[in-house]
Design a protein around this motif. Structure first.
Motif, short mmCIF file in Angstrom:
data_model
loop_
_atom_site.label_atom_id
_atom_site.label_comp_id
_atom_site.label_asym_id
_atom_site.label_seq_id
_atom_site.Cartn_x
_atom_site.Cartn_y
_atom_site.Cartn_z
N ASP A 1 2.78 7.82 3.32
CA ASP A 1 3.83 7.58 4.38
C ASP A 1 3.00 6.77 5.57
N LEU A 2 2.41 5.93 5.25
CA LEU A 2 1.63 5.14 6.06
C LEU A 2 2.42 4.48 7.40
N GLY A 3 3.87 3.81 6.97
CA GLY A 3 4.59 3.50 8.09
C GLY A 3 4.87 4.48 9.13
N LEU B 1 0.81 -1.16 -0.06
CA LEU B 1 0.05 -0.07 -0.01
C LEU B 1 0.70 1.21 -0.08
N ASP B 2 0.61 2.25 -1.14
CA ASP B 2 1.35 3.27 -1.20
C ASP B 2 0.59 4.62 -0.61
N SER C 1 -9.11 4.36 11.24
CA SER C 1 -7.96 4.39 12.40
C SER C 1 -7.03 5.52 12.51
N LEU C 2 -6.91 6.35 11.44
CA LEU C 2 -5.79 7.27 11.30
C LEU C 2 -6.47 8.61 11.38
N ASP C 3 -5.69 9.78 11.82
CA ASP C 3 -6.33 11.12 11.89
C ASP C 3 -6.46 11.92 10.83
N ALA C 4 -7.69 12.08 10.40
CA ALA C 4 -8.20 12.64 9.08
C ALA C 4 -7.48 14.32 8.99
N ASP C 5 -7.58 14.84 10.22
CA ASP C 5 -7.01 16.30 10.17
C ASP C 5 -5.54 16.33 9.55
N ASP C 6 -4.79 15.36 10.10
CA ASP C 6 -3.50 15.24 9.55
C ASP C 6 -2.97 14.96 8.26
N VAL D 1 1.47 2.35 10.87
CA VAL D 1 0.92 1.24 10.19
C VAL D 1 1.92 0.07 9.91
N SER D 2 1.55 -0.82 10.30
CA SER D 2 2.94 -2.01 10.26
C SER D 2 3.01 -2.59 9.01
#
Length: 943
Positions: free
Chosen positions: A548-550, A492-493, A591-596, A554-555
């Motif tokens: 930049d999900l890592g 996933l990119d 599970s991630l912050d939408a504002d960021d 994100v594992s």
């Protein structure tokens, strides 16, 4: 921006020609205005004469149904008009005296009636007509009756007009108005996922044509367009569709190709209670889904002066398509034509789609007195489009030829979204007839919106795969090892989440005043009116880019495609692999912050508000001199735009608020000549002037400035654009014969100024130091001309059983030339292109067999290739074209009883795909297959 645009135009313009045209137009406008004003003053000056009124209704003698479009003439005055949709006619301000009333209707015997008109009295004269053949009554139902209605309306019109009635539409497997209109001469359609959406008239792109319903302009749900996608309005809600290819001064002027007017049901279209029920199931061969459709319409006249009509339609369709496209990503060696073609990327796509349509119309007609008619027309149409698209795109470091292998970057992606479009319209109006004048008045409110709640605009999984390539340049298929299909190789990119809402609202009021009169020995009519329209268009977008999900915790295992894989896809163009499941994608996003992850730039620069205020007035009149009718007049339209939006300067990292205002005045004279050589032979000539305003996407004030190593790249809209203007000339000859028969030929020419196209202004004016500056500009003139031919024949003169055959055919040839310019190495260069969206040839053929027990229809719709897009101004080999398209459809009906009909319809019998290419038909831009669709239905009607 203004200086750059002006520089580009000035370099390629013909100022002497423009001055001559402007001078001639002003002179002609002045003369026409003087003629119209003189006619109007003559109307006021006749007030002292003793006058009365004449009104009545034309009916079929047997069924007593109204006959719309009948020509009614006061012989001694040579004063004619057409009966309305309810068969009624009105003459006001007629001098006291005795007259002969002549009624002519194709398919009926011409009748004459002696009448007397007295001062300040209303003479009533209802007329029943008999068939000119030995049949029981005039055909007013079925395909033959529908053709008769249409031809009567066309024959009596003052302009070049094509009419399609609801009964005609029922003999074709068309699910929406757009598909229905492809049967009209000079019209073709643009399809989306195989379904007709936008209508092109005489080769003009959909944004160059206007769409109205019940006399009011329909707004567009699309954020950047004026064109209305007519698949939003089900064909079950309408009574007829009229396409005006020449405009009279009392019509809105913004239509270069033509004006499409949709008329919904009215209770007074029929004389008694009407009920129509329809149930249908359809199946397409690509997905094998069974899809339901229900429709009902009802009308009744209550207490003789109040009518109500209700129509509703619901259609829920699950289907799909298989696609492979390059987007024109070809490379051709310099000076080698199309030899040594190499491809930089190829994208395989699998679509799963659900489209649900709901349409409701409720209409009221009220006649409080013999002199006043009031009406309320309403429409609510909703279109929900849910789409899941799996894509596998491979891009190579350098373009490569077919069957060559190298390492490629493959991106498997998911797009999953739902879009809701709706159109709502309310039209309140009426007509009041005084002793000498007829007063028409109307107020309307229409709104449209297109909303996409948070959706997956793209979830991209990337892998680099060795030894990949492609075969076949028309339908490229990927050549790849097994690693290409292993989900564990893809990571996933990026995920893009989007939400948007576009709104379009139009409020309008118009009034018209008409006077019938005589000038010496000639009958005449004068008409004047004003219209005020206020339009608000807005667009809002929000974009979130999760990359930049890592770094966001994100594992590595959670990035593998194997964690998101769905089922193996049924892809008819080759092996695809598994699809991507949207559920785990949403779980990760939530599970991630939408504002960021919000993209402030993309969420800002595409927002805009545009108001468009139009004030219009006209003065027109016609005079009948023997068999010749001269109609002339002048329309004036004043337009003002106010737009607000935002730009982003990447070099300074700041947003800039943008506000812009502009206005235009248009003086639009017209002259129509109609010579009725006989009742059934009509010659027409018209000189008209029309316009089309830029699309909202072209006018949008937002812009984006990006800097990379000192290079400045800009993309922006252009709120300073001028409207397109067109001078149009039309000539036509129509001959009607038999109970149902027509042969016609027409020529048309359009001289278009301020042609709009996309250009790079780098090196010009304010953008002399820019690396690129892409926007829309007004360019040079464009010309379009064509020939329209029609032949309709009922073969009633043949022996049985061939006398039940009906042929309906038309062919349109069109050619065009437009000029585009650009700067290269400091030099102004240009080249000629055809008008975008213009096919040289469109044709329709329908052959039917119809009797009291059954009907069978086989129809074909054809359009030749046309230019879609100029992607590279300086290289015509990269122009994108849509290939020719021929679609065959079939309808069979069995009349089980006088009220119940069983029908079967086959759509796209030859499985015709959509195909577009890059410069040459050998090189794919897009190929999409839809399969065939079969429909089985049952209809009940008491009519």
């Amino acid at each position: 921006m203004q200086s750059a645009t002006s520089s580009l135009k000035a370099a390629a313009s013909a100022p002497h020609k423009e001055r001559l045209i402007a001078k001639a137009s002003k002179s002609i406008s002045a003369r026409l205005s003087a003629i119209s004003l003189a006619m109007m003053l003559a109307g006021f000056s006749t007030n002292a004469l003793a006058v009365g009124k004449l009104e009545g209704q034309i009916r079929d003698n047997s069924s007593q149904q109204p006959l719309a479009g009948a020509t009614v003439t006061l012989k001694e005055l040579n004063l004619s008009q057409q009966a309305g949709r309810d068969g009624r006619f009105f003459f006001v301000g007629v001098k006291d005296g005795d007259y002969t009333l002549v009624v002519n209707y194709l398919g009926a015997m011409t009748t004459e009636h002696k009448i007397s008109i007295r001062d300040k009295q209303t003479t009533l004269q209802d007329i029943s007509l008999n068939s000119q053949d030995d049949v029981e009554h005039i055909r007013v139902v079925g395909q033959q009756g529908a053709l008769s209605k249409s031809m009567n309306r066309q024959r009596g019109a003052d302009n070049v007009l094509s009419v399609v009635s609801a009964d005609v539409l029922g003999n074709f497997p068309d699910s929406n108005i757009s598909e229905s209109l492809q049967r009209v001469p000079g019209l073709s359609i643009e399809r989306d996922q195989g379904e007709g959406r936008f209508v092109r008239v005489r080769g003009m792109a959909p944004d160059y044509n206007s769409v109205s319903m019940n006399g009011t302009r329909l707004p567009s749900p699309e954020s950047d367009r004026r064109a209305v996608a007519l698949d939003v309005v089900p064909s079950d809600l309408l009574q007829s569709v009229e396409v005006s290819k020449t405009l009279t001064p009392d019509m809105d002027a913004d239509a270069l190709g033509g004006a499409i007017e949709v008329k919904s049901l009215s209770a007074f279209d029929r004389d008694d209670t009407y009920l129509n029920l329809n149930t249908e199931a359809s199946q397409d061969t690509l997905t094998d889904n069974i899809n339901p459709k229900l429709a009902a319409s009802y009308s009744d006249i209550i207490a003789e002066n109040l009518g109500i009509a209700i129509a509703t339609s619901w259609y829920n369709r699950d289907f799909g398509s298989d696609n492979v496209e390059t987007g024109g990503d070809w490379a051709f060696a310099e000076d080698s034509g199309f030899d040594d073609a190499a491809l930089a990327s190829v994208d395989a796509r699998d679509y799963e789609i659900n489209r649900e349509r709901l349409g409701v119309g409720v209409n009221f007609d009220y006649r409080p007195s013999d002199d006043t008619d009031l009406y309320l027309r309403t429409l609510y149409s909703e279109f929900d489009d849910t789409e899941t698209r799996n894509s596998a795109k491979t891009k190579w470091k350098s373009a490569q030829q077919a069957d060559a292998l190298s390492q490629g970057k493959t991106t498997r992606s998911l797009k999953s979204r739902t879009e809701n479009q709706n159109i709502t319209s309310f039209v309140l109006g009426g007509q009041t007839r005084f002793d000498r004048w007829t007063f028409d008045y109307q107020a309307s409110h229409s709104s449209a919106s297109a909303e996409k709640p948070r959706d997956i605009a793209g979830a991209d999984f990337v892998a680099k795969i060795d030894n990949t390539g492609f075969s076949n340049t028309q339908t490229p298929q990927i050549i790849a090892p097994e690693d290409y299909y292993q989900n564990a190789n893809f990571e996933l990119d990026e995920i893009e989440i989007a939400a948007s809402k576009a709104e379009d609202t139009i409020n309008a009021v118009n009034v018209d005043l008409t006077r019938q009169l005589t000038l010496g020995d000639y009958s005449a009519e004068v008409k004047t009116g004003v219209k005020v329209s206020r339009r608000d268009k807005s667009n809002r977008e929000d974009i979130w880019i999760y990359s930049d999900l890592g770094d966001q915790g994100v594992s590595d295992d959670a990035l593998l495609l194997s964690q998101y894989a769905g089922n193996e896809l049924d892809y008819s163009l080759g092996r695809f692999g598994t699809g991507i499941d949207s559920t785990p994608v949403w779980e990760l996003v939530n599970s991630l912050d939408a504002d960021d992850n919000r993209d402030e730039v993309e969420s800002t620069i595409n927002d805009f508000d545009i108001t468009e205020d139009i004030n219009a007035a006209y003065l027109m009149g016609h005079m009948d001199i023997g068999k010749l009718r001269i109609l002339t007049g002048l329309r004036v339209e004043q337009n003002q735009w106010d737009s607000t939006g935002s730009g982003y300067d990447g070099a300074k990292d700041e947003f800039i608020d943008i506000n812009h205002s502009s206005d235009e005045d248009h003086w639009l004279p017209a002259l129509h000549l109609t010579y009725r050589y006989t009742d059934n032979t009509v010659l027409r000539a018209a000189w008209t002037n029309t316009l089309v305003r830029p699309t909202f996407g072209q006018l949008a004030p937002g812009y984006l400035l990006e800097e990379d190593d000192g290079d400045i790249d800009l993309t922006f809209g252009n709120p300073q654009l001028k409207s397109l203007e067109s001078m149009n000339v039309d000539l036509s000859l129509e001959h009607y014969f038999g109970n149902i028969g027509l042969i016609s030929a027409g020529l048309f020419y359009k001289d278009i100024e301020n042609f709009i196209y996309q250009a790079d202004l780098a090196g010009l004016g304010d953008y002399v130091d820019a690396h690129s500056a892409v926007t829309f500009v007004n360019g040079d003139s464009a010309d379009i001309y064509g020939l329209e031919l029609s032949y309709v024949q009922e073969f009633h003169f043949l022996p049985e059983p061939f006398n039940a055959l009906v042929l309906n055919s038309n062919l349109t040839y069109t050619d065009s030339s437009a000029n585009i310019s650009w700067i290269e190495d400091g030099q102004l260069l240009s080249r000629d292109i055809p008008m975008p969206s213009q096919s040289d040839l469109t044709a329709n053929l329908s052959l039917g067999y119809e009797n009291s027990y059954a009907s069978v229809w086989l129809s074909a719709a054809y359009k030749s290739e046309y230019l879609q897009e100029v992607t590279e101004l300086s290289d015509e080999r990269l122009d994108l074209y849509q290939d020719n398209h021929l679609q065959w459809d079939f309808v069979a009906k069995a009349h089980l009883t006088s009220n119940v009909t069983l029908y079967f319809k086959g759509v796209n019998l030859t499985d015709e795909p959509y195909y577009s290419y890059t410069g040459n038909s050998a090189y794919n831009a897009q190929y999409e297959a839809y399969g065939r669709t079969f429909q089985l239905g049952l209809q009940y009607t008491n009519y």
